[in-house]
Write an enzyme that holds these catalytic residues in place. Structure first.
Site, short mmCIF file in Angstrom:
data_model
loop_
_atom_site.label_atom_id
_atom_site.label_comp_id
_atom_site.label_asym_id
_atom_site.label_seq_id
_atom_site.Cartn_x
_atom_site.Cartn_y
_atom_site.Cartn_z
N CYS A 1 0.88 -1.17 -0.04
CA CYS A 1 -0.21 -0.09 -0.21
C CYS A 1 0.56 1.26 -0.12
CB CYS A 1 -0.92 -0.25 0.99
SG CYS A 1 -2.21 -1.80 1.64
N HIS B 1 -2.75 7.34 3.35
CA HIS B 1 -3.15 5.57 3.19
C HIS B 1 -4.85 5.99 3.84
CE1 HIS B 1 -3.45 2.36 1.95
NE2 HIS B 1 -3.26 1.16 3.01
N ASN C 1 -10.34 0.64 1.18
CA ASN C 1 -8.20 0.22 1.41
C ASN C 1 -8.96 -0.70 -0.34
OD1 ASN C 1 -5.74 -0.37 0.83
ND2 ASN C 1 -5.84 -1.56 3.00
#
Ligand code: COA
Length: 331
Positions: free
Chosen positions: A117, A257, A287
């Protein structure tokens, strides 16, 4: 070439999310979960799911077209394409090469970058180096993910958390004192086992015949990853601000994030940064891994939350373990 000869900034931003919306209510019919559990534990209400004929390159191309248009840079002016993804179309060729062809970036080198990520942050920092040294003038950085393909839709502890999407930026030289002021990248491979895609490579290869527990599905120790995320968001902020010679009061907007609203709220409290100065859209997309920061960045720009001269702090964290941050003075 000495440092900072060329200032490097984001010249254009674009994003794309698939049409299909999967709500928490929809998930209630698929696994033993509830809208209430997902909302209170994660802040996620819905996420996007790619169509059967959509792969990472398809999403990335659409985001890339928008970023090029926004930057007013022609495809043939792009010198390099970096695609951050954990869900490439296939191992090889790279998704970046597929996108290079589809976008007609006939003068570009192209490669994929894997940092979970944190992939977008890593790719942005790599792109910055190319432009700053004069090796490239314009670099297209794309984060694109089709995580729905690597989720076990029978595992409620992971399938409710992730979604599909893509975000892109064009990096290039900027005048004056704007652009990337400082960046920071970090890793901690000792935590690699906390977030993995087992059975997806040379350790244990893919196998369509394999039983479910030997398939390439995201495997995560959620609680440990949560603690890691909270720790490194704070650390990355302090490190990058020190490098930039700035105080947190100098930051106009944080674009972190988007993994879990509770991680972000924790960060807000610990750093004493009000939520109004932190961009969130995890409620709509879940996500999206390497796509999440550029997706949130584009939305922040659309909402008029970033003006010329503002200092924007981007933060990423994820599998590896990896994390990183960059401070950008918006031009
Ligand atoms: N619906 C309903 N119940 C669920 C559930 C779901 N989707 N997922 C887990 N549960 C249950 C668990 O089985 C557990 O039940 P038990 O107490 O009977 O054993 C209970 O809810 C609590 O689970 P727990 O894992 O302690 O919840 P949590 O508060 O730690 O939240 C996460 C779980 C995954 C949301 C949280 O740990 C997290 O966000 N971690 C970080 C994940 C992340 O961001 N990863 C990507 C990083 S890039």
């Amino acid at each position: 070439m000495t440092n900072r000869m060329v200032r490097v900034g984001i010249l254009g931003v674009g994003s794309y999310v698939p049409e299909k919306v999967l709500t928490n209510k929809d998930l209630e019919a698929m696994v033993d979960t509830s809208d209430q559990w997902i909302t209170t534990r994660t802040g996620i209400k819905e996420r996007r799911i790619a169509a059967v004929n959509e792969a990472a390159s398809d999403l990335g191309v659409k985001a890339g077209v928008k970023a090029l248009k926004d930057a007013a840079v022609a495809p043939e002016e792009i010198d390099l394409i970096i695609v951050a993804t954990s869900t490439p179309d296939m191992y090889f060729p790279s998704t970046a090469c597929i996108i290079q062809d589809r976008l007609n970036c006939v003068n570009a080198g192209a490669f994929d970058l894997a940092a979970g990520c944190t992939g977008f942050l890593y790719a942005l920092v790599v792109a910055e180096q190319f432009v700053r040294t004069g090796s490239a003038r314009y670099v297209l950085v794309i984060g694109s993910e089709v995580l729905s393909r690597i989720l076990n839709w029978e595992d409620r502890t992971t399938c409710v958390l992730f979604g599909d999407g893509a975000g892109a930026v064009v990096m290039g030289p900027v005048p004056g004192e704007g652009g990337v002021l400082a960046s920071y990248l970090a890793s901690e491979g000792s935590g690699a086992h906390l977030l993995t895609l087992p059975c997806s490579g040379s350790r244990v290869p893919f196998g369509a015949e394999a039983p479910v527990n030997h398939r390439a599905f995201i495997s995560m120790q959620g609680k440990e990853v949560f603690k890691f995320a909270v720790r490194v968001m704070e650390e990355a902020t302090e490190k990058v601000l020190a490098k930039a010679g700035l105080d947190k009061e100098d930051i106009h907007l944080v674009v972190p994030h988007q993994a879990n609203i509770r991680i972000i709220e924790h960060y807000s409290k610990k750093m004493n940064l009000p939520m109004e100065r932190i961009m969130t859209n995890v409620d709509k997309y879940g996500n999206t891994s390497a796509a999440s920061v550029p997706l949130a960045l584009e939305e922040a720009l659309q909402q008029g939350r970033i003006k010329s001269g503002d200092n924007v702090l981007l933060i990423g964290f994820g599998a590896g373990l990896t994390w990183g941050a960059a401070v950008i003075k918006w031009v």
